[in-house]
Design a protein around this motif. Structure first.
Motif, PDB file in Angstrom:
ATOM      1  N   THR A 143       0.825  -1.202   0.000  1.00  0.00           N
ATOM      2  CA  THR A 143       0.000   0.000   0.000  1.00  0.00           C
ATOM      3  C   THR A 143       0.859   1.252   0.000  1.00  0.00           C
ATOM      4  O   THR A 143       2.074   1.209   0.259  1.00  0.00           O
ATOM      5  CB  THR A 143      -0.911   0.022   1.237  1.00  0.00           C
ATOM      6  N   LEU A 144       0.224   2.388  -0.285  1.00  0.00           N
ATOM      7  CA  LEU A 144       0.929   3.668  -0.197  1.00  0.00           C
ATOM      8  C   LEU A 144       1.476   3.899   1.206  1.00  0.00           C
ATOM      9  O   LEU A 144       2.568   4.450   1.378  1.00  0.00           O
ATOM     10  CB  LEU A 144      -0.006   4.816  -0.576  1.00  0.00           C
ATOM     11  N   ALA A 145       0.717   3.461   2.215  1.00  0.00           N
ATOM     12  CA  ALA A 145       1.151   3.654   3.602  1.00  0.00           C
ATOM     13  C   ALA A 145       2.451   2.896   3.873  1.00  0.00           C
ATOM     14  O   ALA A 145       3.350   3.401   4.561  1.00  0.00           O
ATOM     15  CB  ALA A 145       0.062   3.197   4.563  1.00  0.00           C
ATOM     16  N   VAL A 146       2.569   1.688   3.336  1.00  0.00           N
ATOM     17  CA  VAL A 146       3.781   0.901   3.512  1.00  0.00           C
ATOM     18  C   VAL A 146       4.957   1.600   2.831  1.00  0.00           C
ATOM     19  O   VAL A 146       6.055   1.707   3.396  1.00  0.00           O
ATOM     20  CB  VAL A 146       3.598  -0.524   2.947  1.00  0.00           C
ATOM     21  N   LYS A 147       4.732   2.089   1.625  1.00  0.00           N
ATOM     22  CA  LYS A 147       5.809   2.753   0.890  1.00  0.00           C
ATOM     23  C   LYS A 147       6.235   4.041   1.588  1.00  0.00           C
ATOM     24  O   LYS A 147       7.426   4.359   1.669  1.00  0.00           O
ATOM     25  CB  LYS A 147       5.364   3.034  -0.539  1.00  0.00           C
ATOM     26  N   ARG A 148       5.246   4.794   2.102  1.00  0.00           N
ATOM     27  CA  ARG A 148       5.593   6.026   2.809  1.00  0.00           C
ATOM     28  C   ARG A 148       6.398   5.716   4.063  1.00  0.00           C
ATOM     29  O   ARG A 148       7.369   6.410   4.375  1.00  0.00           O
ATOM     30  CB  ARG A 148       4.331   6.812   3.177  1.00  0.00           C
ATOM     31  N   ARG A 149       5.983   4.684   4.795  1.00  0.00           N
ATOM     32  CA  ARG A 149       6.711   4.346   6.017  1.00  0.00           C
ATOM     33  C   ARG A 149       8.163   3.992   5.703  1.00  0.00           C
ATOM     34  O   ARG A 149       9.090   4.459   6.379  1.00  0.00           O
ATOM     35  CB  ARG A 149       6.033   3.175   6.727  1.00  0.00           C
ATOM     36  N   LEU A 150       8.377   3.168   4.677  1.00  0.00           N
ATOM     37  CA  LEU A 150       9.742   2.791   4.311  1.00  0.00           C
ATOM     38  C   LEU A 150      10.554   4.017   3.898  1.00  0.00           C
ATOM     39  O   LEU A 150      11.721   4.165   4.282  1.00  0.00           O
ATOM     40  CB  LEU A 150       9.711   1.769   3.175  1.00  0.00           C
ATOM     41  N   ALA A 151       9.945   4.907   3.119  1.00  0.00           N
ATOM     42  CA  ALA A 151      10.653   6.114   2.678  1.00  0.00           C
ATOM     43  C   ALA A 151      11.001   7.006   3.861  1.00  0.00           C
ATOM     44  O   ALA A 151      12.107   7.574   3.918  1.00  0.00           O
ATOM     45  CB  ALA A 151       9.810   6.870   1.659  1.00  0.00           C
ATOM     46  N   CYS A 152      10.085   7.144   4.811  1.00  0.00           N
ATOM     47  CA  CYS A 152      10.346   7.983   5.984  1.00  0.00           C
ATOM     48  C   CYS A 152      11.421   7.367   6.879  1.00  0.00           C
ATOM     49  O   CYS A 152      12.248   8.088   7.457  1.00  0.00           O
ATOM     50  CB  CYS A 152       9.055   8.197   6.776  1.00  0.00           C
ATOM     51  N   GLU A 153      11.425   6.045   7.002  1.00  0.00           N
ATOM     52  CA  GLU A 153      12.480   5.385   7.769  1.00  0.00           C
ATOM     53  C   GLU A 153      13.840   5.603   7.092  1.00  0.00           C
ATOM     54  O   GLU A 153      14.852   5.834   7.765  1.00  0.00           O
ATOM     55  CB  GLU A 153      12.188   3.888   7.902  1.00  0.00           C
ATOM     56  N   MET A 154      13.839   5.529   5.769  1.00  0.00           N
ATOM     57  CA  MET A 154      15.078   5.729   5.027  1.00  0.00           C
ATOM     58  C   MET A 154      15.639   7.127   5.298  1.00  0.00           C
ATOM     59  O   MET A 154      16.856   7.308   5.446  1.00  0.00           O
ATOM     60  CB  MET A 154      14.820   5.523   3.532  1.00  0.00           C
ATOM     61  N   VAL A 155      14.769   8.127   5.370  1.00  0.00           N
ATOM     62  CA  VAL A 155      15.203   9.497   5.679  1.00  0.00           C
ATOM     63  C   VAL A 155      15.926   9.532   7.022  1.00  0.00           C
ATOM     64  O   VAL A 155      16.998  10.137   7.165  1.00  0.00           O
ATOM     65  CB  VAL A 155      14.008  10.467   5.694  1.00  0.00           C
ATOM     66  N   LYS A 156      15.380   8.852   8.023  1.00  0.00           N
ATOM     67  CA  LYS A 156      15.969   8.889   9.366  1.00  0.00           C
ATOM     68  C   LYS A 156      17.342   8.217   9.392  1.00  0.00           C
ATOM     69  O   LYS A 156      18.273   8.711  10.041  1.00  0.00           O
ATOM     70  CB  LYS A 156      15.026   8.221  10.369  1.00  0.00           C
ATOM     71  N   TYR A 157      17.480   7.094   8.696  1.00  0.00           N
ATOM     72  CA  TYR A 157      18.793   6.435   8.656  1.00  0.00           C
ATOM     73  C   TYR A 157      19.850   7.354   8.035  1.00  0.00           C
ATOM     74  O   TYR A 157      20.942   7.514   8.569  1.00  0.00           O
ATOM     75  CB  TYR A 157      18.718   5.137   7.852  1.00  0.00           C
ATOM     76  N   TRP A 158      19.507   7.940   6.894  1.00  0.00           N
ATOM     77  CA  TRP A 158      20.484   8.794   6.211  1.00  0.00           C
ATOM     78  C   TRP A 158      20.750  10.092   6.970  1.00  0.00           C
ATOM     79  O   TRP A 158      21.872  10.606   6.954  1.00  0.00           O
ATOM     80  CB  TRP A 158      20.028   9.097   4.787  1.00  0.00           C
ATOM     81  N   GLN A 159      19.722  10.616   7.634  1.00  0.00           N
ATOM     82  CA  GLN A 159      19.930  11.824   8.435  1.00  0.00           C
ATOM     83  C   GLN A 159      20.902  11.537   9.582  1.00  0.00           C
ATOM     84  O   GLN A 159      21.809  12.327   9.854  1.00  0.00           O
ATOM     85  CB  GLN A 159      18.608  12.340   8.990  1.00  0.00           C
ATOM     86  N   GLN A 160      20.720  10.399  10.247  1.00  0.00           N
ATOM     87  CA  GLN A 160      21.620  10.038  11.338  1.00  0.00           C
ATOM     88  C   GLN A 160      23.035   9.770  10.819  1.00  0.00           C
ATOM     89  O   GLN A 160      24.027  10.109  11.476  1.00  0.00           O
ATOM     90  CB  GLN A 160      21.078   8.816  12.071  1.00  0.00           C
ATOM     91  N   ALA A 161      23.127   9.163   9.638  1.00  0.00           N
ATOM     92  CA  ALA A 161      24.449   8.945   9.049  1.00  0.00           C
ATOM     93  C   ALA A 161      25.134  10.283   8.785  1.00  0.00           C
ATOM     94  O   ALA A 161      26.330  10.452   9.080  1.00  0.00           O
ATOM     95  CB  ALA A 161      24.315   8.158   7.744  1.00  0.00           C
ATOM     96  N   GLN A 162      24.386  11.237   8.243  1.00  0.00           N
ATOM     97  CA  GLN A 162      24.955  12.557   7.969  1.00  0.00           C
ATOM     98  C   GLN A 162      25.367  13.262   9.253  1.00  0.00           C
ATOM     99  O   GLN A 162      26.428  13.888   9.322  1.00  0.00           O
ATOM    100  CB  GLN A 162      23.953  13.418   7.206  1.00  0.00           C
ATOM    101  N   ASP A 163      24.545  13.136  10.293  1.00  0.00           N
ATOM    102  CA  ASP A 163      24.872  13.766  11.577  1.00  0.00           C
ATOM    103  C   ASP A 163      26.194  13.242  12.139  1.00  0.00           C
ATOM    104  O   ASP A 163      26.934  13.978  12.806  1.00  0.00           O
ATOM    105  CB  ASP A 163      23.755  13.526  12.594  1.00  0.00           C
TER     106      ASP A 163
END
Length: 455
Positions: free
Chosen positions: A275-295
């Motif tokens: 579903t769109l909800a599943v895809k959005r959740r995965l995309a939002c989780e991906m943002v957090k991983y990369w943000q923490q990596a950048q930090d």
């Protein structure tokens, strides 16, 4: 305890930087390469000939393989990647796995001495003074500091770093094991033309295998941060090459997890059941991983080519992830029946489009930094989003599009949902000390006599 020596980069040019590393799906910072070590000179007075020779043979195998193949592993030529690179990666990985349990004897041997044991048939109570001194010497695990381990750095401005601490060697081995896995994932994720298709693609089997590899690499790095770094004295930790600092190790771990989620999102996009909800959740989780990596690497002195390229890769993937997250968030908001939800959907899609444009610029900047690289043919998540984001954004925003500045779009973009991170590193524990350490002779360094240690 333990001393260190750093060699400036103008002292001989030991660090080989290829002019190009080819196609990059997974960026692998330059591999750290071990330099030869004379175990006989450092340990000959303290260990039996058998174990010294075994340590030397195992490490020499790694030095030779890494020296010959390491600098070429990241140069990906799709025609030869599986034939040559794949076997090289597997062989070097196995060599490191064979070496680690024997290496751990240098740090664990002293601990073994504290267990109930027989020391030449004597108990502590009736042991002679000389033997007791030898026992206490062993118990202090002084072997840990006897060998100077020398590695060529890649992301650090110094050419080499030498430290007289076996935990530095353990840390370096774990780092190399993780980098080899990331190299393997990169080979798996380079699109190839199949017999039934003219379009290059990555098979589902390769994608699933890459996720397992990312989790395994993250496990090595997580173990390095949580269990190995704390073993090093504060002074040595402060003088580690930047390749091995906590920030870089954490960033690499998060990078592996972020790319694992990227693969999961691509598979969800291909699935009719997601579903769109599943895809959005995965995309939002991906943002957090990369943000923490950048930090974790934002303020580190990653000044040379490898380091600057690493920082740009993380920033590029972070912005790319935000484009995906805002795109799916906008689609879900657009399903609402209120004027407000439609307005927020438009703002979210506009943000996705702006991040998409910024990510393309960062991608170009990343590829232009030496060693040069290039993108493989588009596939998976980004192939889909490169087609959908501009198209869906323009269809939702038909009027007054030019009136919105970048700053205005970013101000009006709704906040992304905050989801708990689901992907975790595989749990990795350092292997048990090789059994040979419990039966081999450990010498009294002063008298030259030998004593059996039984755990």
């Amino acid at each position: 305890m333990g001393c260190f020596v750093s060699t400036p980069k103008d002292s001989g040019g030991n660090r080989r930087r290829p002019g190009s590393i080819g196609e990059v799906s997974v960026y692998v910072p330059g591999l750290r390469i071990p330099k030869p070590v004379d175990f006989a000179q450092s340990l000959g007075d303290y260990l039996s000939k058998n174990i010294v020779e075994r340590l030397s043979a195992l490490r020499t195998r790694i030095v030779v393989m890494a020296g010959q193949e390491g600098p070429t592993i990241t140069r990906t030529k799709r025609k030869s990647a599986t034939q040559h690179g794949g076997s090289t990666l597997a062989d070097l990985q196995q060599a490191l796995e064979d070496y680690l349990p024997v290496l751990l004897g240098l740090v664990e041997n002293g601990k073994a001495c504290f267990r109930p044991f027989i020391f030449d048939g004597c108990s502590l109570h009736n042991m002679s003074t000389s033997r007791l001194i030898a026992y206490l010497y062993c118990a202090g695990s002084h072997l840990q500091y006897k060998v100077q381990f020398d590695w060529v750095n890649q992301e650090d401005d110094t050419e080499e770093t030498t430290m007289s601490n076996a935990w530095y060697e353990v840390l370096s081995v774990l780092h190399l094991m993780a980098m080899l896995l990331l190299s393997q994932a990169n080979l798996l994720l380079l699109p190839r033309t199949s017999t039934d298709s003219h379009q290059p693609k990555v098979s589902e089997e390769s994608r699933r295998a890459s996720v397992d590899i990312f989790l395994k690499a993250a496990g090595y790095l997580d173990c390095a941060v949580r269990h190995v770094l704390p073993q090093l004295p504060g002074e040595l930790r402060r003088n580690l090459p930047v390749d091995l600092t906590e920030g870089v190790l954490r960033a690499l771990c998060l990078q592996a997890l972020g790319q694992g989620v990227d693969i999961q999102l691509g598979m969800a996009i291909d699935s009719t059941k997601a579903t769109l909800a599943v895809k959005r959740r995965l995309a939002c989780e991906m943002v957090k991983y990369w943000q923490q990596a950048q930090d974790n690497i934002m303020n580190l002195p990653l000044a040379n080519g490898w380091g600057e390229k690493h920082r740009l890769f993380v920033k590029w993937k972070y912005i790319e992830a935000k484009a995906a997250a805002y795109y799916y968030h906008g689609l879900i908001l657009d399903e609402g029946n209120t004027e407000k939800s439609h307005g927020m959907a438009v703002a979210s899609l506009q943000a996705a489009d702006e991040y998409f444009k910024e990510s393309k610029k960062l991608c170009e900047a990343f590829n232009a930094v030496p060693p040069l690289s290039r993108n493989p043919p588009l596939w998976g998540t980004m192939k889909y989003l490169y087609e959908k984001i501009p198209k869906d954004t323009s269809s939702k925003v038909r009027i007054n599009r030019d009136l919105y500045s970048y700053e205005r779009i970013m101000e009006t973009a709704p906040t992304l949902p905050d989801f708990a991170l689901a992907l975790k590193p595989d749990e990795y524990q350092l292997p048990q000390m090789d059994p040979s350490w419990r039966t081999e002779n450990v010498k009294d360094g002063q008298s030259g006599t030998t004593n059996h240690i039984n755990g």
